[in-house]
Design a protein around this motif. Sequence first.
Motif, PDB file in Angstrom:
ATOM      1  N   UNK A 174       0.823  -1.207   0.000  1.00 16.37           N
ATOM      2  CA  UNK A 174       0.000   0.000   0.000  1.00 16.37           C
ATOM      3  C   UNK A 174       0.857   1.257   0.000  1.00 16.37           C
ATOM      4  N   UNK A 175       1.936   1.216   0.760  1.00 16.52           N
ATOM      5  CA  UNK A 175       2.810   2.375   0.880  1.00 16.52           C
ATOM      6  C   UNK A 175       3.795   2.151   2.001  1.00 16.52           C
ATOM      7  N   UNK A 176       4.419   3.232   2.447  1.00 20.24           N
ATOM      8  CA  UNK A 176       5.418   3.155   3.513  1.00 20.24           C
ATOM      9  C   UNK A 176       5.155   4.256   4.526  1.00 20.24           C
ATOM     10  N   UNK A 177       5.180   3.890   5.801  1.00 25.59           N
ATOM     11  CA  UNK A 177       5.006   4.853   6.887  1.00 25.59           C
ATOM     12  C   UNK A 177       6.068   4.580   7.947  1.00 25.59           C
ATOM     13  N   UNK A 178       6.843   5.598   8.264  1.00 30.41           N
ATOM     14  CA  UNK A 178       7.869   5.501   9.313  1.00 30.41           C
ATOM     15  C   UNK A 178       8.803   4.299   9.107  1.00 30.41           C
ATOM     16  N   UNK A 192      10.687  -7.933   9.223  1.00 29.63           N
ATOM     17  CA  UNK A 192      11.054  -7.555   7.868  1.00 29.63           C
ATOM     18  C   UNK A 192      10.686  -6.096   7.565  1.00 29.63           C
ATOM     19  N   UNK A 193      10.263  -5.378   8.590  1.00 31.28           N
ATOM     20  CA  UNK A 193       9.830  -3.977   8.442  1.00 31.28           C
ATOM     21  C   UNK A 193       8.605  -3.872   7.535  1.00 31.28           C
ATOM     22  N   UNK A 194       7.707  -4.841   7.701  1.00 27.61           N
ATOM     23  CA  UNK A 194       6.413  -4.834   7.019  1.00 27.61           C
ATOM     24  C   UNK A 194       5.336  -4.772   8.095  1.00 27.61           C
ATOM     25  N   UNK A 195       4.515  -3.735   8.050  1.00 23.40           N
ATOM     26  CA  UNK A 195       3.439  -3.604   9.040  1.00 23.40           C
ATOM     27  C   UNK A 195       2.137  -4.141   8.442  1.00 23.40           C
ATOM     28  N   UNK A 196       1.561  -5.184   9.035  1.00 21.05           N
ATOM     29  CA  UNK A 196       0.293  -5.691   8.521  1.00 21.05           C
ATOM     30  C   UNK A 196      -0.868  -4.738   8.831  1.00 21.05           C
ATOM     31  N   UNK A 197      -1.648  -4.459   7.808  1.00 21.46           N
ATOM     32  CA  UNK A 197      -2.951  -3.827   7.969  1.00 21.46           C
ATOM     33  C   UNK A 197      -3.954  -4.954   7.793  1.00 21.46           C
ATOM     34  N   UNK A 198      -4.521  -5.431   8.898  1.00 26.46           N
ATOM     35  CA  UNK A 198      -5.364  -6.618   8.868  1.00 26.46           C
ATOM     36  C   UNK A 198      -6.723  -6.257   8.268  1.00 26.46           C
ATOM     37  N   UNK A 199      -7.080  -6.953   7.184  1.00 25.35           N
ATOM     38  CA  UNK A 199      -8.321  -6.667   6.469  1.00 25.35           C
ATOM     39  C   UNK A 199      -9.528  -7.232   7.212  1.00 25.35           C
ATOM     40  N   UNK A 200     -10.545  -6.424   7.286  1.00 19.60           N
ATOM     41  CA  UNK A 200     -11.876  -6.782   7.827  1.00 19.60           C
ATOM     42  C   UNK A 200     -11.863  -7.810   8.969  1.00 19.60           C
ATOM     43  N   UNK A 201     -11.173  -7.539  10.075  1.00 19.01           N
ATOM     44  CA  UNK A 201     -11.164  -8.507  11.180  1.00 19.01           C
ATOM     45  C   UNK A 201     -12.554  -8.744  11.770  1.00 19.01           C
ATOM     46  N   UNK A 202     -13.431  -7.756  11.633  1.00 16.65           N
ATOM     47  CA  UNK A 202     -14.780  -7.870  12.215  1.00 16.65           C
ATOM     48  C   UNK A 202     -15.621  -8.929  11.512  1.00 16.65           C
ATOM     49  N   UNK A 242      -9.646   9.268   5.207  1.00 21.35           N
ATOM     50  CA  UNK A 242      -8.923  10.239   4.402  1.00 21.35           C
ATOM     51  C   UNK A 242      -7.493  10.469   4.879  1.00 21.35           C
ATOM     52  N   UNK A 243      -7.320  10.950   6.106  1.00 18.46           N
ATOM     53  CA  UNK A 243      -5.997  11.384   6.532  1.00 18.46           C
ATOM     54  C   UNK A 243      -5.014  10.223   6.675  1.00 18.46           C
ATOM     55  N   UNK A 244      -5.415   9.162   7.335  1.00 21.18           N
ATOM     56  CA  UNK A 244      -4.506   8.017   7.493  1.00 21.18           C
ATOM     57  C   UNK A 244      -4.264   7.289   6.171  1.00 21.18           C
ATOM     58  N   UNK A 245      -5.305   7.050   5.353  1.00 23.49           N
ATOM     59  CA  UNK A 245      -5.019   6.487   4.038  1.00 23.49           C
ATOM     60  C   UNK A 245      -4.064   7.361   3.211  1.00 23.49           C
ATOM     61  N   UNK A 246      -4.231   8.673   3.290  1.00 25.35           N
ATOM     62  CA  UNK A 246      -3.341   9.572   2.550  1.00 25.35           C
ATOM     63  C   UNK A 246      -1.901   9.430   3.034  1.00 25.35           C
ATOM     64  N   UNK A 247      -1.714   9.276   4.346  1.00 23.28           N
ATOM     65  CA  UNK A 247      -0.365   9.091   4.880  1.00 23.28           C
ATOM     66  C   UNK A 247       0.230   7.784   4.361  1.00 23.28           C
ATOM     67  N   UNK A 248      -0.548   6.722   4.328  1.00 21.57           N
ATOM     68  CA  UNK A 248      -0.053   5.428   3.851  1.00 21.57           C
ATOM     69  C   UNK A 248       0.362   5.521   2.391  1.00 21.57           C
ATOM     70  N   UNK A 249      -0.418   6.252   1.600  1.00 26.86           N
ATOM     71  CA  UNK A 249      -0.128   6.357   0.162  1.00 26.86           C
ATOM     72  C   UNK A 249       0.918   7.414  -0.154  1.00 26.86           C
ATOM     73  N   UNK A 250       1.304   8.188   0.855  1.00 24.02           N
ATOM     74  CA  UNK A 250       2.291   9.231   0.606  1.00 24.02           C
ATOM     75  C   UNK A 250       1.720  10.457  -0.090  1.00 24.02           C
ATOM     76  N   UNK A 251       0.415  10.703   0.096  1.00 22.64           N
ATOM     77  CA  UNK A 251      -0.224  11.876  -0.472  1.00 22.64           C
ATOM     78  C   UNK A 251      -0.092  13.037   0.503  1.00 22.64           C
ATOM     79  N   UNK A 252       0.124  14.213  -0.001  1.00 23.42           N
ATOM     80  CA  UNK A 252       0.342  15.370   0.871  1.00 23.42           C
ATOM     81  C   UNK A 252      -0.929  15.923   1.454  1.00 23.42           C
ATOM     82  N   UNK A 253      -2.041  15.729   0.765  1.00 25.35           N
ATOM     83  CA  UNK A 253      -3.297  16.254   1.292  1.00 25.35           C
ATOM     84  C   UNK A 253      -4.390  15.255   1.052  1.00 25.35           C
ATOM     85  N   UNK A 254      -5.375  15.298   1.903  1.00 22.73           N
ATOM     86  CA  UNK A 254      -6.492  14.351   1.835  1.00 22.73           C
ATOM     87  C   UNK A 254      -7.767  15.045   1.446  1.00 22.73           C
TER      88      UNK A 254
END
Length: 241
Positions: free
Chosen positions: A99-103, A131-141, A229-241
Amino acid sequence: MIDLHSHFLHGVDDGAQTLDEALALARAAVEDGIRVSVLTPHIHPGRYENHHAGLLPRFEIFRQALAQAGLPLEIRLAGEVRIGIESLELLLAGEVPFLGTVDGYRIMLLEFPHQTLPVGSQQFVDKLLQMKIRPLIAHPERNKAIMMHPERLVPFLESGCWLQLTAGSITGRFGAASSRVANLILRNNWAHVIATDAHNLQHRPPLLQEGFKAAAALVGEGMAWKMVSERPAEILGLNNA
């Protein structure tokens, strides 16, 4: 809004089957207020034999079709990766799109089976984090084991995993049990993002707006906006949401 989980890419999994279906999903997403959709086809060795290099040509076809149709939807390519040793082999081969890179951590959409939490899931997650891969767990609910025991998410959260809720789960489209667990996850501030997991217009449409509104009623508009919006934008490396 930004949708980090969708199955628009045609003919590669159980989402859109034709280019026309893919364009119809994109049109519906735009009408719902989504401006960026990440296409996350299933990467599930043994069932959906997708990998990064093989998906790129079809992604380019879809991108060109969107432009020709005049649809103002930005698309990105990632994958919904099924937990398992075969997926780890694809990772090591560089054939999983992130998806992208964060920190300093690459963010990967990770899927558990719908019925269970497999033995060794925590060890798999720990290996990814090493491995410096952060899982974003899909639809755990929507996982049956988590529906019965939501507290089973806690070790994954404590390890550093993020959670992606499905918009339709919050609104009850996937039944009372998943809605209850989605609301619990929201109230506990466990969710990182909300996405559609859209597959088709009939039963799994790309409706993020209704999930945003339902989440806002529980946790406030500001927090709900962060998740669509804001967190997805951070994951994708977008400057604004």
